[in-house]
Write a protein that holds these residues in place. Structure first.
Motif, PDB file in Angstrom:
ATOM      1  N   ARG A  17       1.022  -1.249   0.161  1.00  0.00           N
ATOM      2  CA  ARG A  17      -0.011  -0.021   0.068  1.00  0.00           C
ATOM      3  C   ARG A  17       0.965   1.426  -0.041  1.00  0.00           C
ATOM      4  O   ARG A  17       2.048   1.178   0.476  1.00  0.00           O
ATOM      5  CB  ARG A  17      -1.008  -0.101   1.283  1.00  0.00           C
ATOM      6  CG  ARG A  17      -1.933  -1.121   1.342  1.00  0.00           C
ATOM      7  CD  ARG A  17      -3.019  -0.684   2.234  1.00  0.00           C
ATOM      8  NE  ARG A  17      -2.512  -0.479   3.652  1.00  0.00           N
ATOM      9  CZ  ARG A  17      -3.114   0.439   4.630  1.00  0.00           C
ATOM     10  NH1 ARG A  17      -4.322   0.957   4.192  1.00  0.00           N
ATOM     11  NH2 ARG A  17      -2.441   0.603   5.721  1.00  0.00           N
ATOM     12  N   ILE A  18       0.448   2.217  -0.512  1.00  0.00           N
ATOM     13  CA  ILE A  18       1.019   3.756  -0.467  1.00  0.00           C
ATOM     14  C   ILE A  18       0.016   4.404   0.300  1.00  0.00           C
ATOM     15  O   ILE A  18      -0.884   4.739   0.183  1.00  0.00           O
ATOM     16  CB  ILE A  18       1.445   4.102  -1.993  1.00  0.00           C
ATOM     17  CG1 ILE A  18       2.146   3.123  -2.856  1.00  0.00           C
ATOM     18  CG2 ILE A  18       2.027   5.619  -1.811  1.00  0.00           C
ATOM     19  CD1 ILE A  18       2.292   3.611  -4.219  1.00  0.00           C
ATOM     20  N   ALA A  43      -0.010   8.228   1.249  1.00  0.00           N
ATOM     21  CA  ALA A  43       0.320   9.410   0.603  1.00  0.00           C
ATOM     22  C   ALA A  43      -0.444  10.686   0.998  1.00  0.00           C
ATOM     23  O   ALA A  43      -1.388  10.691   0.862  1.00  0.00           O
ATOM     24  CB  ALA A  43       0.392   9.360  -0.811  1.00  0.00           C
ATOM     25  N   ILE A 102      -3.771   2.614  -3.135  1.00  0.00           N
ATOM     26  CA  ILE A 102      -3.202   4.212  -2.607  1.00  0.00           C
ATOM     27  C   ILE A 102      -4.017   4.782  -1.757  1.00  0.00           C
ATOM     28  O   ILE A 102      -5.303   5.138  -1.972  1.00  0.00           O
ATOM     29  CB  ILE A 102      -2.707   4.932  -3.898  1.00  0.00           C
ATOM     30  CG1 ILE A 102      -1.697   4.398  -4.611  1.00  0.00           C
ATOM     31  CG2 ILE A 102      -2.218   6.378  -3.263  1.00  0.00           C
ATOM     32  CD1 ILE A 102      -1.678   4.993  -6.029  1.00  0.00           C
ATOM     33  N   PHE A 153       4.228   1.955   2.017  1.00  0.00           N
ATOM     34  CA  PHE A 153       5.252   3.125   1.587  1.00  0.00           C
ATOM     35  C   PHE A 153       4.580   4.297   2.140  1.00  0.00           C
ATOM     36  O   PHE A 153       3.523   4.576   1.491  1.00  0.00           O
ATOM     37  CB  PHE A 153       5.529   3.181   0.190  1.00  0.00           C
ATOM     38  CG  PHE A 153       6.415   1.935  -0.338  1.00  0.00           C
ATOM     39  CD1 PHE A 153       7.779   1.917  -0.458  1.00  0.00           C
ATOM     40  CD2 PHE A 153       5.862   0.751  -0.571  1.00  0.00           C
ATOM     41  CE1 PHE A 153       8.530   1.004  -0.720  1.00  0.00           C
ATOM     42  CE2 PHE A 153       6.501  -0.301  -1.198  1.00  0.00           C
ATOM     43  CZ  PHE A 153       8.170  -0.287  -1.048  1.00  0.00           C
ATOM     44  N   ARG A 159       4.930   9.987  -5.945  1.00  0.00           N
ATOM     45  CA  ARG A 159       3.891   8.955  -5.896  1.00  0.00           C
ATOM     46  C   ARG A 159       4.101   8.080  -7.278  1.00  0.00           C
ATOM     47  O   ARG A 159       3.867   6.999  -7.317  1.00  0.00           O
ATOM     48  CB  ARG A 159       2.586   9.508  -5.559  1.00  0.00           C
ATOM     49  CG  ARG A 159       1.478   8.474  -5.423  1.00  0.00           C
ATOM     50  CD  ARG A 159       0.062   8.932  -5.456  1.00  0.00           C
ATOM     51  NE  ARG A 159      -0.076   9.977  -4.363  1.00  0.00           N
ATOM     52  CZ  ARG A 159      -1.159  10.418  -3.852  1.00  0.00           C
ATOM     53  NH1 ARG A 159      -2.187  10.038  -4.224  1.00  0.00           N
ATOM     54  NH2 ARG A 159      -1.285  11.475  -3.036  1.00  0.00           N
ATOM     55  N   LEU A 171       7.238   6.319  -7.590  1.00  0.00           N
ATOM     56  CA  LEU A 171       7.287   4.944  -6.884  1.00  0.00           C
ATOM     57  C   LEU A 171       6.443   3.867  -7.586  1.00  0.00           C
ATOM     58  O   LEU A 171       6.932   2.858  -7.438  1.00  0.00           O
ATOM     59  CB  LEU A 171       6.667   5.441  -5.400  1.00  0.00           C
ATOM     60  CG  LEU A 171       6.539   4.026  -4.344  1.00  0.00           C
ATOM     61  CD1 LEU A 171       7.724   3.353  -4.397  1.00  0.00           C
ATOM     62  CD2 LEU A 171       5.583   4.356  -2.893  1.00  0.00           C
ATOM     63  N   VAL A 172       5.271   4.216  -8.159  1.00  0.00           N
ATOM     64  CA  VAL A 172       4.304   3.342  -8.516  1.00  0.00           C
ATOM     65  C   VAL A 172       4.936   2.573  -9.869  1.00  0.00           C
ATOM     66  O   VAL A 172       4.960   1.533 -10.079  1.00  0.00           O
ATOM     67  CB  VAL A 172       2.916   3.906  -8.845  1.00  0.00           C
ATOM     68  CG1 VAL A 172       2.334   2.987  -9.917  1.00  0.00           C
ATOM     69  CG2 VAL A 172       2.332   4.299  -7.697  1.00  0.00           C
TER      70      VAL A 172
END
Length: 144
Positions: A7-8, A10, A35, A89, A122, A125-126
């Motif tokens: 998971r992010i 953010a 996310i 993250f 973001r 990173l993805v």
């Protein structure tokens, strides 16, 4: 690497259409990746919101400029070594992540020695998560 185990978390919303389109593209390529958007606030409040969102079975990975830098192959290797570990993250807002949140992280990652807006971080990173998956699957997407 299993995207469903990542998971992010953010801070902030994605406002730029082209970044949103990129996130949607890689989101389709990484089914299961989620996310979570955290509301912009002070670093302390953002840290509290991220900590509250963190699941007990997740290891926190803090994105920060002072974090360790990994090339794409090393990043893929690091993700593959995690096995069934769930990762979250965390990407901070304009002021970055609070020191107490970074101290709580299992590891700290820098995407670059350069500084990026949180929206762009973001997307980077993805894309790197997708690239890591492609490397681990032997896909031709990554051409070293």
């Amino acid at each position: 690497m299993n995207p469903a185990r990542i998971r992010i978390l953010a801070v902030g919303r994605v406002r730029k259409g082209w970044i949103r389109e990129g996130l949607e593209l890689y989101g389709r390529r990484l089914p299961g990746l989620s996310i979570v958007e955290i509301r912009d606030s002070t670093p302390a409040r953002e840290a509290a919101a991220i900590a509250a969102e963190l699941r007990s079975d997740e290891q926190l990975v803090a994105l920060a400029e002072e974090g360790g830098e990994l090339g794409s192959l090393a990043f893929a290797d690091r993700l593959s070594q995690g096995g069934s570990t769930r990762l979250a993250f965390a990407i901070g807002g304009a002021d970055g992540l609070a020191a107490e949140l970074k101290a709580r992280a299992s590891w700290t990652l820098s995407l670059s020695p350069m500084t990026f807006p949180h929206e762009l971080a973001r997307l980077l990173l993805v894309e790197q998560l997708y690239r890591a998956q492609a490397i681990l699957q032997g896909s031709p997407y990554h051409r070293a």
